[in-house]
Design a protein around this motif. Structure first.
Motif, short mmCIF file in Angstrom:
data_model
loop_
_atom_site.label_atom_id
_atom_site.label_comp_id
_atom_site.label_asym_id
_atom_site.label_seq_id
_atom_site.Cartn_x
_atom_site.Cartn_y
_atom_site.Cartn_z
N UNK A 1 0.87 -1.18 0.00
CA UNK A 1 0.00 0.00 0.00
C UNK A 1 0.90 1.23 0.00
N UNK A 2 0.39 2.36 -0.42
CA UNK A 2 1.16 3.59 -0.43
C UNK A 2 1.54 4.01 0.99
N UNK B 1 5.55 -2.40 2.04
CA UNK B 1 5.40 -3.81 1.71
C UNK B 1 4.87 -4.54 2.94
N UNK B 2 3.95 -5.46 2.74
CA UNK B 2 3.24 -6.10 3.85
C UNK B 2 3.44 -7.60 3.87
N UNK C 1 -2.46 0.97 -9.25
CA UNK C 1 -1.35 0.03 -9.37
C UNK C 1 -1.80 -1.41 -9.13
N UNK C 2 -2.91 -1.78 -9.74
CA UNK C 2 -3.45 -3.14 -9.67
C UNK C 2 -3.84 -3.58 -8.26
N UNK C 3 -4.09 -2.62 -7.40
CA UNK C 3 -4.46 -2.94 -6.02
C UNK C 3 -5.85 -2.38 -5.72
N UNK C 4 -6.55 -3.04 -4.81
CA UNK C 4 -7.83 -2.53 -4.34
C UNK C 4 -8.07 -3.03 -2.91
N UNK C 5 -9.05 -2.45 -2.24
CA UNK C 5 -9.34 -2.75 -0.85
C UNK C 5 -10.82 -3.09 -0.70
#
Length: 238
Positions: free
Chosen positions: A14-15, A69-70, A106-110
């Motif tokens: 995540x940012x 990074x997680x 960036x190909x991410x979602x929540x």
């Protein structure tokens, strides 16, 4: 009122400036609920204070420049509200947005998976240790140059600024606020990337002794500035 919100990311990153993302998520939820009936009052009223505080807990976060990074995709949010009406609006709006993808780029979602009301334990003794879950931000606006001055535990004015902030919120308890005693040995300064700024803030554990009403105020409402923007949430550790 206190809620625990379970979120899930599509990707394990995540940012670093995630607070802006969470605010956008709140706004989207409120604007989608009851055709946006409450949106103008909550988000188009200038500098009107929104009476809530929140923090985010990531799995094994590693900060890498503009990205965190997680170790996993599960995210836990703690939300605390000063008044019941605002709490119910946000609860209903978030619940209405359950299981809906919120794009992060960036190909991410929540996705919001659940939201649950939990009981906040009342402080009954005149001393409490607080763990800072979202950094304490203390600032004073300088009208002469129209700039904000930030204070951290490394500044001599740190305790004075906490006192000033509490007196603003509890003007009828100024004597009791002045009698508070602090131990800041467990705190340290950090720099927080938020809203395009690098904000000096404070994290760790601190101890406060004094009036139990004030201690409970800190527990339930947080401490410092920018609390509805992801700063100042604390939990009792003893």
């Amino acid at each position: 009122m206190k809620y625990i919100v379970k979120l899930e990311l599509a990707q394990k990153y995540i940012k670093s400036d995630y607070r802006r993302t969470i605010i956008s998520f709140f706004k989207k939820s409120i604007s989608s609920y009851m055709e946006g009936y409450f949106y103008a009052d909550l988000y188009e009223s200038g500098a009107k204070k929104k009476p809530f505080v929140w923090s985010i807990r990531f799995q094994e976060p590693v900060f890498n420049g503009d990205t965190i990074n997680l170790g996993g995709t599960d995210v836990e949010m703690t939300l605390k509200f000063e008044d019941t009406q605002t709490a119910l609006i946000y609860y209903s709006a978030l619940l209405n947005y359950k299981n809906i993808s919120f794009p992060l780029g960036e190909a991410n979602y929540m996705i919001l998976k659940s939201i649950k009301l939990v009981k906040e334990t009342e402080i009954t003794e005149e001393i409490a240790a607080f763990k800072v879950l979202s950094p304490i931000c203390l600032k004073r606006h300088n009208r002469e140059d129209n700039k904000d001055v930030y204070f951290t535990v490394e500044d001599e004015e740190f305790a004075t600024e906490i006192k000033r902030k509490l007196e603003e919120e509890l003007p009828y308890m100024q004597d009791e606020v002045s009698e508070l005693r602090y131990n800041f040995d467990g705190l340290k300064k950090i720099i927080v990337p938020a809203y395009g700024l690098k904000i000096p803030a404070t994290i760790g554990v601190f101890v406060v002794s004094g009036n139990t009403k004030i201690l409970n105020h800190i527990l339930k409402n947080g401490i410092g500035a920018k609390r509805n923007s992801g700063f100042g949430l604390v939990e009792k550790t003893m």
